[in-house]
Design an enzyme around this catalytic site. Structure first.
Site, short mmCIF file in Angstrom:
data_model
loop_
_atom_site.label_atom_id
_atom_site.label_comp_id
_atom_site.label_asym_id
_atom_site.label_seq_id
_atom_site.Cartn_x
_atom_site.Cartn_y
_atom_site.Cartn_z
N ARG A 184 12.77 1.99 1.86
CA ARG A 184 11.56 1.55 1.16
C ARG A 184 11.45 2.10 -0.26
O ARG A 184 10.58 1.69 -1.01
CB ARG A 184 10.32 1.91 2.00
CG ARG A 184 10.34 1.27 3.40
CD ARG A 184 8.97 1.13 3.98
NE ARG A 184 8.13 0.33 3.10
CZ ARG A 184 6.82 0.18 3.27
NH1 ARG A 184 6.23 0.77 4.29
NH2 ARG A 184 6.11 -0.55 2.43
N HIS B 125 1.08 5.82 10.51
CA HIS B 125 0.44 6.46 9.35
C HIS B 125 -0.95 6.97 9.73
O HIS B 125 -1.55 6.51 10.71
CB HIS B 125 0.25 5.42 8.23
CG HIS B 125 1.51 5.03 7.52
ND1 HIS B 125 1.88 3.71 7.35
CD2 HIS B 125 2.45 5.77 6.90
CE1 HIS B 125 3.02 3.66 6.67
NE2 HIS B 125 3.40 4.89 6.38
N CYS C 283 -2.51 -2.17 4.47
CA CYS C 283 -1.17 -1.99 3.88
C CYS C 283 -0.68 -3.19 3.10
O CYS C 283 0.31 -3.09 2.37
CB CYS C 283 -0.15 -1.57 4.94
SG CYS C 283 0.10 -2.77 6.20
N GLU D 230 0.81 -1.22 0.00
CA GLU D 230 0.00 0.00 0.00
C GLU D 230 0.84 1.26 0.00
O GLU D 230 0.43 2.30 -0.54
CB GLU D 230 -0.89 0.02 1.24
CG GLU D 230 -1.60 1.33 1.46
CD GLU D 230 -2.38 1.38 2.75
OE1 GLU D 230 -3.60 1.50 2.68
OE2 GLU D 230 -1.76 1.28 3.83
N ASP D 231 2.03 1.19 0.60
CA ASP D 231 2.80 2.42 0.77
C ASP D 231 3.47 2.90 -0.52
O ASP D 231 3.90 4.04 -0.60
CB ASP D 231 3.86 2.22 1.87
CG ASP D 231 3.19 2.05 3.22
OD1 ASP D 231 2.23 2.79 3.49
OD2 ASP D 231 3.60 1.17 3.98
N ARG E 130 6.74 10.23 7.55
CA ARG E 130 6.84 9.56 6.25
C ARG E 130 6.30 10.42 5.09
O ARG E 130 6.70 10.22 3.95
CB ARG E 130 6.06 8.24 6.28
CG ARG E 130 6.56 7.24 7.30
CD ARG E 130 7.96 6.74 6.99
NE ARG E 130 8.42 5.78 7.99
CZ ARG E 130 8.16 4.49 7.94
NH1 ARG E 130 7.44 4.00 6.95
NH2 ARG E 130 8.62 3.70 8.89
C1 CIR Z 1 7.23 0.57 7.90
O1 CIR Z 1 7.58 1.06 8.98
O2 CIR Z 1 7.27 1.22 6.87
C2 CIR Z 1 6.78 -0.85 7.87
N1 CIR Z 1 7.49 -1.62 8.84
C3 CIR Z 1 5.30 -0.96 8.12
C4 CIR Z 1 4.49 -0.30 7.05
C5 CIR Z 1 3.03 -0.48 7.23
N2 CIR Z 1 2.33 0.21 6.22
C6 CIR Z 1 1.11 0.69 6.35
O3 CIR Z 1 0.52 0.60 7.39
N3 CIR Z 1 0.57 1.31 5.32
#
Ligand code: CIR
Length: 293
Positions: free
Chosen positions: A124, A199, A286, A104-105, A169
């Protein structure tokens, strides 16, 4: 991959897409589907990588992740998406990218375009290239560019109103660029303060276009005064991240009291165990990217 559709070379503009969009947003405008009939919604997911224990963490202490259990839970999540009517497709695995299961990110998929993000965590950023390539058959890409940063987990779409968490972020420049990309399609973008979680969507998620599930300790509930609001139950702060498809809600099994609250407001709820990936600070939204075909 989609073939030539009625919309010619812009298949995302045809009537079927509008129908799919409404389904994905939980508007119950469709005649009841026959059980098992697929929705015109593709859910893109990516395998849990061996390296997940080295992922980013912001608000949680690092604790050991049982890889086999995480994979079983991820399989069950994919099965739940299929059960809810999505066609589930796997992206190419990226074993060296610890957080790559959290697809999702890397992108925000709207009806008209896919915004390819520039994640706030440097580790990332390599995730986005393969996601952009995978989405290309369905959506024109728009890109968040340096120096802006944006994580898809910070972007909450409620109809044409988009709320974006201003977090470590996702910064003001990333939000500005997102607004510029989507404004031509009639979307408005509002920056939202987030406190105590990773988030925006850790603290508030959409249940259809008219209702939000939120944790008022992490996100100011007044921001969502125009919507029906359901608050997470006491003792279940992480329950605000739910996935809603076709009016049906997917929640982690760990939050039974919040489930009761959501059901009391008339929604059908399914649950999955998701506590292993939760150790990596991941929730339910996510782990997939939903694409209305
Ligand atoms: C992070 O910190 O980026 C990952 N460990 C977790 C990301 C989770 N993403 C989300 O909730 N959209």
């Amino acid at each position: 991959m989609p073939g030539e559709a009625a919309g010619g070379n812009r298949p995302w503009h045809n009537a079927a897409v509008v129908r799919a969009r409404n389904l994905a947003r939980g508007r119950l405008t469709q005649p009841p589907r026959t059980a098992g009939e697929p929705l015109p919604v593709i859910a893109l997911t990516r395998a849990v990588p061996d390296s997940i224990e080295r992922g980013e963490l912001t608000h949680l202490e690092r604790s050991p992740i049982d890889l086999a259990r995480a994979r079983r839970q991820h399989d069950a999540y994919r099965a739940a998406l299929a059960q809810m009517g999505c066609t589930v497709r796997e992206l190419e695995p990226t074993p060296a990218l610890p957080d790559s299961v959290f697809v999702e990110d890397a992108a925000v998929v709207l009806d008209e375009l896919a915004v390819i993000t520039r994640p706030g965590a440097v580790s990332r950023r390599p995730e986005t290239e393969s996601v952009a390539a995978a989405l290309r058959p369905w959506r024109e890409p728009g890109f968040i560019e340096a120096p802006g940063t944006l994580d898809g987990g910070d972007v909450l779409c409620l109809g044409r109103r988009v709320f974006i968490g201003e977090t470590p972020r996702s910064d003001a420049e990333g939000i500005r660029q997102f607004r510029a990309l989507v404004a031509p399609y009639g979307y408005t973008v509002e920056a939202v303060a987030v406190c105590g979680c990773l988030h925006l969507k850790s603290g508030v998620s959409a249940i259809g276009d008219a209702t939000v599930l939120l944790n008022p300790d992490w996100v100011d509930a007044d921001v969502f005064a125009d919507y029906e609001r359901i608050e997470v139950a006491p003792g279940e702060p992480f329950a605000a991240n739910a996935l809603c498809i076709d009016g049906r809600v997917l929640l982690p099994a760990a939050f039974p009291a919040t489930r009761t609250r959501v059901e009391a407001r008339g929604f059908e709820v399914t649950t999955v165990d998701a506590d292993e990936l939760a150790k990596a600070e991941g929730g339910l939204t996510c782990c997939s990217l939903l694409v209305a075909e």
